[in-house]
Design a protein around this motif. Structure first.
Motif, mmCIF file in Angstrom:
data_model
loop_
_atom_site.group_PDB
_atom_site.id
_atom_site.type_symbol
_atom_site.label_atom_id
_atom_site.label_comp_id
_atom_site.label_asym_id
_atom_site.label_seq_id
_atom_site.Cartn_x
_atom_site.Cartn_y
_atom_site.Cartn_z
ATOM 1 N N UNK A 22 0.833 -1.199 0.000
ATOM 2 C CA UNK A 22 0.000 0.000 0.000
ATOM 3 C C UNK A 22 0.870 1.254 0.000
ATOM 4 N N UNK A 23 0.353 2.303 -0.616
ATOM 5 C CA UNK A 23 1.117 3.545 -0.712
ATOM 6 C C UNK A 23 1.451 4.139 0.648
ATOM 7 N N UNK A 24 0.604 3.892 1.670
ATOM 8 C CA UNK A 24 0.859 4.512 2.973
ATOM 9 C C UNK A 24 2.089 3.927 3.661
ATOM 10 N N UNK A 25 2.652 2.824 3.110
ATOM 11 C CA UNK A 25 3.882 2.286 3.686
ATOM 12 C C UNK A 25 5.046 3.250 3.516
ATOM 13 N N UNK A 26 4.937 4.161 2.554
ATOM 14 C CA UNK A 26 6.000 5.133 2.304
ATOM 15 C C UNK A 26 5.742 6.458 3.021
ATOM 16 N N UNK A 27 4.614 6.579 3.699
ATOM 17 C CA UNK A 27 4.293 7.828 4.398
ATOM 18 C C UNK A 27 4.878 7.801 5.810
ATOM 19 N N UNK A 28 5.490 8.909 6.235
ATOM 20 C CA UNK A 28 6.036 8.958 7.607
ATOM 21 C C UNK A 28 4.925 8.781 8.635
ATOM 22 N N UNK A 29 5.216 8.020 9.674
ATOM 23 C CA UNK A 29 4.246 7.816 10.742
ATOM 24 C C UNK A 29 4.131 9.074 11.593
ATOM 25 N N UNK A 30 2.932 9.361 12.056
ATOM 26 C CA UNK A 30 2.703 10.516 12.923
ATOM 27 C C UNK A 30 1.707 10.126 14.018
ATOM 28 N N UNK A 31 1.629 10.963 15.028
ATOM 29 C CA UNK A 31 0.617 10.792 16.065
ATOM 30 C C UNK A 31 0.680 9.444 16.757
ATOM 31 N N UNK A 32 -0.493 8.858 16.975
ATOM 32 C CA UNK A 32 -0.580 7.603 17.723
ATOM 33 C C UNK A 32 0.033 6.430 16.973
ATOM 34 N N UNK A 33 0.018 6.491 15.627
ATOM 35 C CA UNK A 33 0.661 5.419 14.860
ATOM 36 C C UNK A 33 2.166 5.416 15.119
#
Length: 265
Positions: free
Chosen positions: A30-41
């Motif tokens: 999934x594309x979100x695997x390349x998005x930096x984690x933020x907040x509670x994640x």
């Protein structure tokens, strides 16, 4: 352990893969695997890493305990009983060499066991004292909680203490700060509400009046120098004093403790 590259980045990554002799293949991610984690994640990710670190520390501590036990077991029970008697080495006796060897082995086993036990204790202490993971915004949230608590407990006229300037009297309460008159130091300063610690309750009538007034002649002290001047105005940080040095006018701010009234002629 591996590395993820977007399909469009593979052309640039190919020389690196070949040089490092790595295997490569295609995966659907999934594309979100390349998005930096933020907040509670991000907090959950960091907490998972910290938990794994804690388990590694405990595993190393258990291994150190086993090394300590192995070192302890290198000296048999009957040998420990013999050493406990404190018998001196009998020079010239057929047992002298064996006795010295036993003492050397016992000393080495004792040192190795002690070092391993100390390492195990240090590792367990590190595992137990791991601080809770933090993410961006946690510090400000904590400060805001402390601000709300202090705003409910501290009001104008109360005496407070902060870690930088010491004790003073609150002269005004602002959204995130207190304006404090530090009577012992002769100036006022704005501080974050989270810094304040209540020393004593007071009332608005307890706010101290300035010791000096605009237009009053004073002697100002700074290090080893003294200056005769006139107070031009009272500011939050002290008193603005105008003075002369060799006929040239200067203006600077002095705390109340650095001023004395100019004696009348």
């Amino acid at each position: 352990m591996g590395y993820l590259f977007r399909v469009e980045d593979m052309a640039r990554a190919a020389p690196l893969i070949e040089r490092a002799r790595l295997g490569a293949g295609e995966l659907e991610i999934a594309d979100d695997a390349f998005e930096p984690l933020t907040g509670e994640a991000l907090r959950a990710y960091r907490q998972d890493r910290q938990e794994r670190r804690r388990l590694r520390l405990l595993k190393r501590a258990d291994a150190a305990d086993k090394r300590a036990q192995t070192a302890h077991n290198r000296i048999a029970p009957h040998e420990r009983e013999f050493l406990a008697l404190g018998e001196p080495v009998k020079l010239g006796h057929h047992s002298a060499r064996r006795h010295r060897k036993l003492i050397e082995r016992a000393d080495k086993a004792f040192m190795n066991a002690g070092q391993a036990l100390a390492e195990a204790e240090s590792l367990r202490r590190s595992a137990e004292t791991l601080a809770p993971v933090r993410v961006k915004g946690d510090a400000e949230t904590r400060r805001q909680i402390e601000r709300y608590a202090n705003a409910a407990a501290i009001g104008v006229g109360d005496t407070i203490k902060d870690p930088i300037f010491g004790e003073g009297v609150v002269v005004s309460a602002n959204p995130k700060t207190f304006t404090v008159n530090y009577t012992g130091r002769g100036f006022s300063q704005t501080i974050d509400k989270s810094w304040a610690t209540l020393v004593a309750k007071g009332s608005p009538e307890n706010i101290p009046e300035p010791k000096f007034k605009a237009g009053q002649k004073v002697i100002a002290k700074r290090l080893a120098a003294t200056f005769e001047g006139v107070i031009k105005r009272v500011t939050r940080r002290g008193y603005r004093v105008q003075y002369e040095i060799n006929g040239r006018p200067y203006s600077d701010t002095f705390s109340e403790g650095a001023l004395e009234p100019l004696p009348l002629a």
